[in-house]
Design a protein around this motif. Structure first.
Motif, PDB file in Angstrom:
ATOM      1  N   ARG A  94      -4.940   3.152 -11.783  1.00  0.00           N
ATOM      2  CA  ARG A  94      -5.560   2.065 -11.444  1.00  0.00           C
ATOM      3  C   ARG A  94      -6.736   2.110 -13.226  1.00  0.00           C
ATOM      4  O   ARG A  94      -7.174   1.907 -13.006  1.00  0.00           O
ATOM      5  CB  ARG A  94      -6.511   2.555 -10.461  1.00  0.00           C
ATOM      6  CG  ARG A  94      -5.676   1.938  -9.026  1.00  0.00           C
ATOM      7  CD  ARG A  94      -6.403   1.966  -7.594  1.00  0.00           C
ATOM      8  NE  ARG A  94      -7.425   0.344  -8.429  1.00  0.00           N
ATOM      9  CZ  ARG A  94      -7.083  -1.030  -7.860  1.00  0.00           C
ATOM     10  NH1 ARG A  94      -5.461  -1.345  -7.589  1.00  0.00           N
ATOM     11  NH2 ARG A  94      -7.737  -1.470  -8.057  1.00  0.00           N
TER      12      ARG A  94
ATOM     13  N   THR B 219      -0.483  -0.980  -8.762  1.00  0.00           N
ATOM     14  CA  THR B 219      -1.908  -1.238  -8.844  1.00  0.00           C
ATOM     15  C   THR B 219      -2.021  -2.712  -8.235  1.00  0.00           C
ATOM     16  O   THR B 219      -2.651  -3.064  -8.139  1.00  0.00           O
ATOM     17  CB  THR B 219      -2.019  -1.350 -10.321  1.00  0.00           C
ATOM     18  OG1 THR B 219      -1.395  -1.942 -11.043  1.00  0.00           O
ATOM     19  CG2 THR B 219      -2.557  -0.099 -10.515  1.00  0.00           C
TER      20      THR B 219
ATOM     21  N   ASP C 135      -9.655  -0.288  -2.596  1.00  0.00           N
ATOM     22  CA  ASP C 135      -8.955  -1.043  -2.932  1.00  0.00           C
ATOM     23  C   ASP C 135      -8.094  -1.876  -2.378  1.00  0.00           C
ATOM     24  O   ASP C 135      -7.165  -3.018  -3.167  1.00  0.00           O
ATOM     25  CB  ASP C 135      -8.197  -0.738  -4.466  1.00  0.00           C
ATOM     26  CG  ASP C 135      -9.241   0.470  -5.431  1.00  0.00           C
ATOM     27  OD1 ASP C 135     -10.609  -0.285  -5.579  1.00  0.00           O
ATOM     28  OD2 ASP C 135      -9.362   1.303  -5.554  1.00  0.00           O
TER      29      ASP C 135
END
Length: 238
Positions: A237, A7, A113
């Motif tokens: 995530r 992440t 992302d």
């Protein structure tokens, strides 16, 4: 040093040919069609072994233009007609190579992302076909034409580091994702990057069409497909 979480990265850099595009099937399929026309039985894995030896010679040209030279070198050993137009046909087949079945979907998920950057030893003309096949997911792309060199040359990676630095970030913000131990995983480790090995040939013996590394590099992250990688990222995530 503690391993960074999936992440924590802003960028994901991707090898393209072999990781996202199934070049081994592309080469074998084209050679098989030529073999059928010539009435010759051909072993696909033998063809890849011969391809690998021919591809990584001192007189190699940029990929996939070099497939013309490679074909003329390996054709006699496969019992295929050693004629220029067949070599050109193998080169041009790159325009029609398929992505692995999970590549486009996984990239689309990851692009929500992360900034995805292509890093390919292929020339720009071929990359444009690969990118289209993958759904054009890339934020930026670096080809052999853009860098003037090929991986595993550190200079290729430095071009990408410079680009990321121009956006106020560093190589520590990059997760490098690739299937080739020789071209990507080993050198990315040497350069201090966090890496992820997509072991596409996990169910097969040997290195197929990719040169065998002098030594194996244990990756920071390891998945056997892009689908499982994207799933792993999604899980991290949550």
């Amino acid at each position: 040093m503690k391993l960074k979480s999936l992440t924590e990265f802003k960028y994901m850099t991707f090898d393209v040919v072999g990781t996202l595009i199934d070049f081994e099937c592309g080469i074998k399929d084209c050679l098989a069609r030529i073999a059928d026309e010539a009435g010759v039985d051909m072993d696909g894995e033998q063809a890849l072994t011969l391809y690998r030896a021919a591809r990584y010679s001192e007189d190699a040209d940029l990929f996939p233009d070099d497939l013309v030279r490679v074909y003329l070198q390996i054709a006699p050993k496969l019992g295929l007609p050693a004629e220029m137009h067949y070599g050109e046909r193998l080169r041009d087949s790159a325009k029609d190579w398929n992505a692995f079945a999970d590549s486009a979907d996984a990239l689309a998920r990851l692009a929500k992302d992360y900034r995805l950057i292509a890093m390919t030893n292929a020339r720009r003309w071929a990359f444009e076909y690969f990118a289209r096949e993958l759904g054009n997911p890339f934020y930026a792309a670096f080809t052999a034409d853009d860098t003037g060199t090929e991986k595993p040359d550190p200079a290729f990676f430095e071009k990408v580091f410079d680009f990321v630095a121009s956006e106020g970030n560093s190589k520590n913000d990059i997760l490098h994702v690739a299937q080739s131990q020789y071209h990507d995983i080993g050198i990315s480790r040497e350069l201090g990057m966090t890496n992820c090995w997509i072991e596409r040939r996990h169910a097969q013996k040997g290195y197929g069409g990719t040169i065998e590394p002098a030594e194996f590099t244990k990756p920071d992250y390891h998945f056997t497909s892009m689908a499982s990688f994207a799933d792993g990222v999604a899980e991290a995530r949550k």
